[in-house]
Design a protein around this motif. Structure first.
Motif, mmCIF file in Angstrom:
data_model
loop_
_atom_site.group_PDB
_atom_site.id
_atom_site.type_symbol
_atom_site.label_atom_id
_atom_site.label_comp_id
_atom_site.label_asym_id
_atom_site.label_seq_id
_atom_site.Cartn_x
_atom_site.Cartn_y
_atom_site.Cartn_z
ATOM 1 N N GLN A 341 2.905 -54.274 3.313
ATOM 2 C CA GLN A 341 3.145 -52.942 3.874
ATOM 3 C C GLN A 341 3.371 -51.944 2.734
ATOM 4 O OE1 GLN A 341 6.665 -52.727 6.312
ATOM 5 N NE2 GLN A 341 6.027 -50.817 7.292
ATOM 6 N N ILE A 342 2.458 -50.995 2.613
ATOM 7 C CA ILE A 342 2.566 -49.978 1.560
ATOM 8 C C ILE A 342 3.595 -48.931 1.978
ATOM 9 C CG2 ILE A 342 1.338 -48.171 0.303
ATOM 10 C CD1 ILE A 342 -1.200 -49.878 0.595
ATOM 11 N N VAL A 343 4.502 -48.608 1.071
ATOM 12 C CA VAL A 343 5.551 -47.627 1.358
ATOM 13 C C VAL A 343 5.003 -46.231 1.098
ATOM 14 C CG1 VAL A 343 7.893 -46.863 0.858
ATOM 15 C CG2 VAL A 343 7.303 -49.302 0.694
ATOM 16 N N PRO A 344 4.939 -45.372 2.112
ATOM 17 C CA PRO A 344 4.405 -44.028 1.905
ATOM 18 C C PRO A 344 5.282 -43.257 0.921
ATOM 19 C CG PRO A 344 5.465 -44.202 4.053
ATOM 20 C CD PRO A 344 5.415 -45.578 3.495
ATOM 21 N N GLY A 345 4.649 -42.410 0.154
ATOM 22 C CA GLY A 345 5.391 -41.651 -0.846
ATOM 23 C C GLY A 345 5.204 -42.208 -2.235
ATOM 24 N N SER A 346 4.956 -43.507 -2.336
ATOM 25 C CA SER A 346 4.771 -44.083 -3.671
ATOM 26 C C SER A 346 3.474 -43.589 -4.308
ATOM 27 C CB SER A 346 4.785 -45.615 -3.601
ATOM 28 O OG SER A 346 3.780 -46.123 -2.737
ATOM 29 N N LYS A 347 2.457 -43.331 -3.482
ATOM 30 C CA LYS A 347 1.167 -42.879 -4.015
ATOM 31 C C LYS A 347 1.316 -41.574 -4.784
ATOM 32 C CE LYS A 347 -3.603 -41.807 -2.671
ATOM 33 N NZ LYS A 347 -4.555 -41.667 -1.533
ATOM 34 N N SER A 348 2.178 -40.670 -4.279
ATOM 35 C CA SER A 348 2.350 -39.374 -4.950
ATOM 36 C C SER A 348 3.019 -39.516 -6.315
ATOM 37 C CB SER A 348 3.169 -38.426 -4.069
ATOM 38 O OG SER A 348 4.479 -38.921 -3.888
ATOM 39 N N LYS A 480 23.608 -54.692 6.125
ATOM 40 C CA LYS A 480 22.391 -54.019 6.547
ATOM 41 C C LYS A 480 21.520 -53.715 5.335
ATOM 42 C CE LYS A 480 20.775 -50.378 9.643
ATOM 43 N NZ LYS A 480 21.164 -49.239 10.512
ATOM 44 N N PHE A 481 20.304 -54.237 5.348
ATOM 45 C CA PHE A 481 19.405 -54.048 4.209
ATOM 46 C C PHE A 481 17.985 -54.369 4.634
ATOM 47 C CE2 PHE A 481 17.289 -54.495 0.235
ATOM 48 C CZ PHE A 481 18.063 -53.843 -0.730
ATOM 49 N N ASN A 482 17.147 -53.356 4.638
ATOM 50 C CA ASN A 482 15.728 -53.524 4.941
ATOM 51 C C ASN A 482 14.927 -53.050 3.737
ATOM 52 O OD1 ASN A 482 13.131 -51.872 6.137
ATOM 53 N ND2 ASN A 482 13.426 -53.824 7.166
ATOM 54 N N ASP A 483 14.105 -53.923 3.171
ATOM 55 C CA ASP A 483 13.382 -53.585 1.940
ATOM 56 C C ASP A 483 12.563 -52.303 2.078
ATOM 57 O OD1 ASP A 483 14.419 -55.744 0.622
ATOM 58 O OD2 ASP A 483 12.570 -56.930 0.595
ATOM 59 N N TYR A 484 11.909 -52.143 3.209
ATOM 60 C CA TYR A 484 11.069 -50.958 3.408
ATOM 61 C C TYR A 484 11.922 -49.684 3.400
ATOM 62 C CZ TYR A 484 7.850 -47.681 5.663
ATOM 63 O OH TYR A 484 7.073 -46.588 5.944
ATOM 64 N N GLU A 485 13.005 -49.689 4.181
ATOM 65 C CA GLU A 485 13.847 -48.494 4.276
ATOM 66 C C GLU A 485 14.509 -48.178 2.943
ATOM 67 O OE1 GLU A 485 13.935 -46.464 6.711
ATOM 68 O OE2 GLU A 485 12.708 -47.669 8.072
ATOM 69 N N VAL A 486 14.992 -49.207 2.253
ATOM 70 C CA VAL A 486 15.639 -49.000 0.960
ATOM 71 C C VAL A 486 14.644 -48.462 -0.065
ATOM 72 C CG1 VAL A 486 16.720 -50.191 -1.002
ATOM 73 C CG2 VAL A 486 17.465 -50.682 1.341
ATOM 74 N N THR A 487 13.445 -49.038 -0.087
ATOM 75 C CA THR A 487 12.424 -48.596 -1.045
ATOM 76 C C THR A 487 11.995 -47.164 -0.760
ATOM 77 O OG1 THR A 487 11.648 -50.887 -1.247
ATOM 78 C CG2 THR A 487 10.167 -49.152 -2.028
ATOM 79 N N LYS A 488 11.808 -46.840 0.497
ATOM 80 C CA LYS A 488 11.434 -45.467 0.876
ATOM 81 C C LYS A 488 12.513 -44.476 0.425
ATOM 82 C CE LYS A 488 9.758 -42.840 4.878
ATOM 83 N NZ LYS A 488 10.671 -41.689 4.715
ATOM 84 N N LYS A 489 13.776 -44.833 0.638
ATOM 85 C CA LYS A 489 14.892 -43.967 0.223
ATOM 86 C C LYS A 489 14.889 -43.769 -1.292
ATOM 87 C CE LYS A 489 18.914 -45.758 -0.427
ATOM 88 N NZ LYS A 489 20.203 -46.465 -0.249
ATOM 89 N N LEU A 490 14.669 -44.848 -2.037
ATOM 90 C CA LEU A 490 14.672 -44.761 -3.496
ATOM 91 C C LEU A 490 13.495 -43.944 -4.024
ATOM 92 C CD1 LEU A 490 15.702 -48.443 -4.311
ATOM 93 C CD2 LEU A 490 17.115 -46.393 -4.574
ATOM 94 N N ILE A 491 12.336 -44.092 -3.369
ATOM 95 C CA ILE A 491 11.161 -43.296 -3.769
ATOM 96 C C ILE A 491 11.426 -41.811 -3.524
ATOM 97 C CG2 ILE A 491 8.781 -42.749 -3.105
ATOM 98 C CD1 ILE A 491 8.353 -45.792 -2.779
ATOM 99 N N ASP A 492 12.007 -41.485 -2.387
ATOM 100 C CA ASP A 492 12.340 -40.085 -2.094
ATOM 101 C C ASP A 492 13.315 -39.535 -3.124
ATOM 102 O OD1 ASP A 492 10.708 -40.122 0.116
ATOM 103 O OD2 ASP A 492 12.326 -40.488 1.555
ATOM 104 N N LYS A 493 14.266 -40.360 -3.564
ATOM 105 C CA LYS A 493 15.230 -39.936 -4.577
ATOM 106 C C LYS A 493 14.544 -39.669 -5.913
ATOM 107 C CE LYS A 493 19.549 -41.508 -6.743
ATOM 108 N NZ LYS A 493 20.522 -42.643 -6.802
ATOM 109 N N ILE A 494 13.602 -40.539 -6.293
ATOM 110 C CA ILE A 494 12.850 -40.349 -7.546
ATOM 111 C C ILE A 494 12.018 -39.073 -7.471
ATOM 112 C CG2 ILE A 494 11.000 -41.286 -8.983
ATOM 113 C CD1 ILE A 494 12.035 -44.100 -8.205
#
Length: 500
Positions: A341-348, A480-494
Motif C-alpha cells: 500500500q503506497i502512502v499518498p504524499g510520499s510521491k511529492s 494504538k499503532f497503524n503503520d499507514y496512519e503513522v507514516t502518513k502523519k510523519l510524511i505530512d510533518k516532513i
C-alpha cells in the motif's frame, strides 16, 4: 427460543456419552464458549484450549444463568443438583452440529470458497468478494482484514479464521441477508484446532506453502501436512486450485478431486504470460487450456499479486462468472489495506513509502524483489519480527532484507511477551553488518528516520504489520499503532517542515 430437550439430544445423536437433563423444554437464548459472556438461558460449551479449560468455568456459567452445559470431561462437572449437562465424545463436532441445527444453517445454502497458504490469502479472498460484489452477487468475506456481509463490515477479527461459534453466527447472518457466496481465509491454526469443523467447501485454493508458524507447529512438514489436510473438507464435487509454480501437484492427487492449476508454468491450466509493470499498474495475460487469452490490468503491482489476481480469476470463473466481467472488476480493485500500500504524499517528496504485511522470509523476498524491479533508487527497509512466534525465521528474515535492501532500519514489531532486545538481536544475526544498518527500537522513530533517509527515486518499505491497528507488548499491553496512519502523519510533518 423454547426447544424440547429430546431435540437437543437428537442434534447430538451418536456423540453423547451421558446426559443429565431434567427439563422437558429448554429455554435457549444463545450459545457461548466464554463464561464471561454468558447470559440467562445460554448454552455454555466448555472447550479446552491451550491456555484455558472451559470446564473450569462451568460454575461461573451456571451462576450467570446458563440453561445447559456441553462438556467432554465428566470428572470436571461440578456437583450441583440443578445443573443440566451433556457429556460428548467430540466437543468440536458437538459445537458445530448444535449451532448449525439451532441456527438452521445448511452448507448447501451457499457456495463456499476456502483459501489457504502462507501468503496471498487475504488479497485473494478480498478480490473474489470484490468481483462478486461488482457483479451484484450477495457475498460474505471472512478474512484477516475484516468480516463483511456484502459491503457491511461486521467485525475486525483477532484471528484469521474465527471460532466454530463465530463462524456459525456469520453463516446465520449471511443466510438472513440472502448471501449466496462465502469466501473464507483459512489458517493452519484453524485447521489444526478444527475451528472449521462442520464446514464443507465447493472450492479450496492453495496459494503457496512456505515456512511460517513453527512456534506452533513442530516443524515445516507438520505445518505443510496440516495445510494439505484442508482437502478433507471439500464437498463431494469440490475442486482444488493450486499455484503450479509454487506447489507440487503430486501432493494433491490423493484427494481424488478435480485439480485446476495456474502459473507461469506452460503446463498449467491457466498460463500467465506477458507480465509488465510500473509503479502505478501492471498488466499480463491469462491463457486457458482452451487457448483463450485474456489481458488483465490492475492498479496492484508485484509478481505475488499476479498470482493472487490469477487465482481470483480462476475462482470467479468456477463460480460461473463471465471472464469479461471478471476482468473489469479486477481493474477496479485497489487492493487490501497494508498489502504493498503506497502512502499518498510520499510521491511529492520524491520517493515512495509502502506499507506491507510481509512478516515471513518468503513474503519479504517477494515484496523487496517487487520494489527492486520498479525503482532505480535505493530500497530502505524498516522491519522487525514478532514475539511469541517462530524464532527460527528471524535470522532468515534478516538475510532476505540484507540481500535486497540498501539501507536497513531494524525496529520492534509486536514483541508481545518476549524481550524486544532479544528479538532484535535474533534478527540482526542474519543482517550483513557491512550494510547501511541501524537499530531503532521505537517503531515510529524508526519509520521517521527511514523517511528522512530517503532521496529522490528511493522506495521505503515498512514491513511486518500491514493493516494491524495495535502494537502488542508484554502482559497484554496494546498500544494504538497503524503503520499507514503513522507514516502518513510523519510524511505530512516532513512536508510542513520543508515547506512543500
Amino acid at each position: 427460543m423454547k426447544i424440547p430437550s429430546k431435540k437437543i439430544i437428537q442434534f447430538l445423536n451418536g456423540n453423547i456419552k451421558k446426559h443429565v437433563i431434567t427439563n422437558e423444554i429448554l429455554n435457549i437464548a444463545d450459545i457461548k464458549d466464554n463464561s464471561e459472556n454468558v447470559e440467562k438461558d445460554d448454552i455454555f460449551i466448555a472447550f479446552k484450549g491451550s491456555r484455558f479449560d472451559g470446564h473450569d468455568y462451568i460454575i461461573s456459567a451456571f451462576n450467570k444463568g446458563a440453561s445447559l452445559i456441553i462438556a467432554q470431561d465428566e470428572e470436571k462437572i461440578p456437583n450441583i443438583d440443578s445443573l443440566q449437562y451433556i457429556i460428548v465424545e467430540d466437543i468440536k463436532k458437538a459445537a458445530a452440529d448444535l449451532t448449525h441445527k439451532l441456527y438452521d444453517i445448511s452448507l448447501d445454502d451457499f457456495k463456499i470458497l476456502g483459501v489457504t497458504g502462507t501468503n496471498g490469502k487475504s488479497t485473494t479472498v478480498s478480490l473474489v468478494h470484490h468481483i462478486l460484489q461488482k457483479l451484484d452477487k450477495n457475498s460474505t468475506l471472512i478474512s484477516t482484514v475484516g468480516i463483511k456481509i456484502n459491503d457491511e463490515l461486521i467485525d475486525e477479527p483477532y484471528n484469521t479464521t474465527p471460532s466454530i461459534l463465530e463462524l456459525a453466527k456469520i453463516l446465520k447472518k449471511s443466510k438472513e441477508n440472502n448471501i449466496e457466496f462465502i469466501n473464507i481465509e483459512v489458517s493452519s491454526h484453524a485447521i489444526d484446532q478444527r475451528r472449521i469443523q462442520g464446514f464443507k467447501y465447493d472450492i479450496i485454493s492453495y496459494t503457496n506453502i512456505t515456512r511460517d508458524h513453527l512456534d506452533y507447529h513442530k516443524d515445516f512438514e507438520e505445518y505443510k501436512n496440516i495445510k494439505l489436510s484442508l482437502m478433507n473438507y471439500l464437498k463431494d464435487e469440490g475442486t482444488i486450485i493450486i499455484n503450479l509454480d509454487r506447489l507440487n501437484k503430486e501432493d494433491f492427487l490423493k484427494s481424488g478431486k478435480e485439480i485446476i492449476t495456474y502459473g507461469f508454468d506452460k503446463n498449467a491450466d491457466f498460463v500467465i504470460d506477458n507480465y509488465e509493470q510500473t509503479l502505478q499498474q501492471m498488466k499480463f495475460t491469462i491463457t486457458t487450456k482452451e487457448n483463450k487469452s485474456f489481458e488483465i490490468r490492475s492498479p496492484m503491482i508485484g509478481k505475488f499479486n499476479v498470482y493472487n489476481i490469477t487465482n481470483a480469476f480462476v475462482i470467479a470463473t468456477l463460480f460461473g462468472l463471465a471472464p469479461e466481467e471478471i476482468i473489469y472488476s479486477i481493474f477496479t480493485f485497489k487492493g487490501v489495506p497494508g498489502r504493498f500500500q503506497i502512502v499518498p504524499g510520499s510521491k511529492s517528496l520524491g520517493f515512495f513509502a509502502v506499507i506491507d504485511f510481509a512478516h515471513t522470509p518468503d513474503a519479504l523476498n517477494e515484496v523487496l524483489k517487487t520494489a527492486s524491479s520498479i525503482t532505480e533508487g535505493r530500497i530502505i527497509t524498516v522491519f522487525g519480527a514478532g514475539g511469541n512466534a517462530d524464532k527460527g525465521k528471524r535470522k532468515l528474515m534478516g538475510q532476505v532484507v540484507s540481500e535486497h535492501s540498501d539501507v536497513i532500519v531494524l525496529t520492534n514489531d509486536d514483541p508481545k511477551d518476549e524481550d524486544p532486545d532479544q528479538i532484535i538481536e535474533d534478527v540482526s544475526k542474519g543482517i550483513d553488518q557491512d550494510k547501511h544498518f541501524i537499530v531503532i527500537p521505537d517503531r515510529e522513530t524508526a519509520i521517521d528516520t527511514a523517511l528522512r533517509f530517503a532521496n529522490k527515486g528511493d522506495i521505503v518499505i515498512i514491513a511486518g504489520r500491514g493493516h494491524e491497528k495495535y502494537q502488542l507488548f508484554a502482559n497484554g499491553k496494546k498500544v494504538k499503532f497503524n503503520d499507514y496512519e503513522v507514516t502518513k502523519k510523519l510524511i505530512d510533518k516532513i512536508k510542513r517542515s520543508s515547506g512543500r
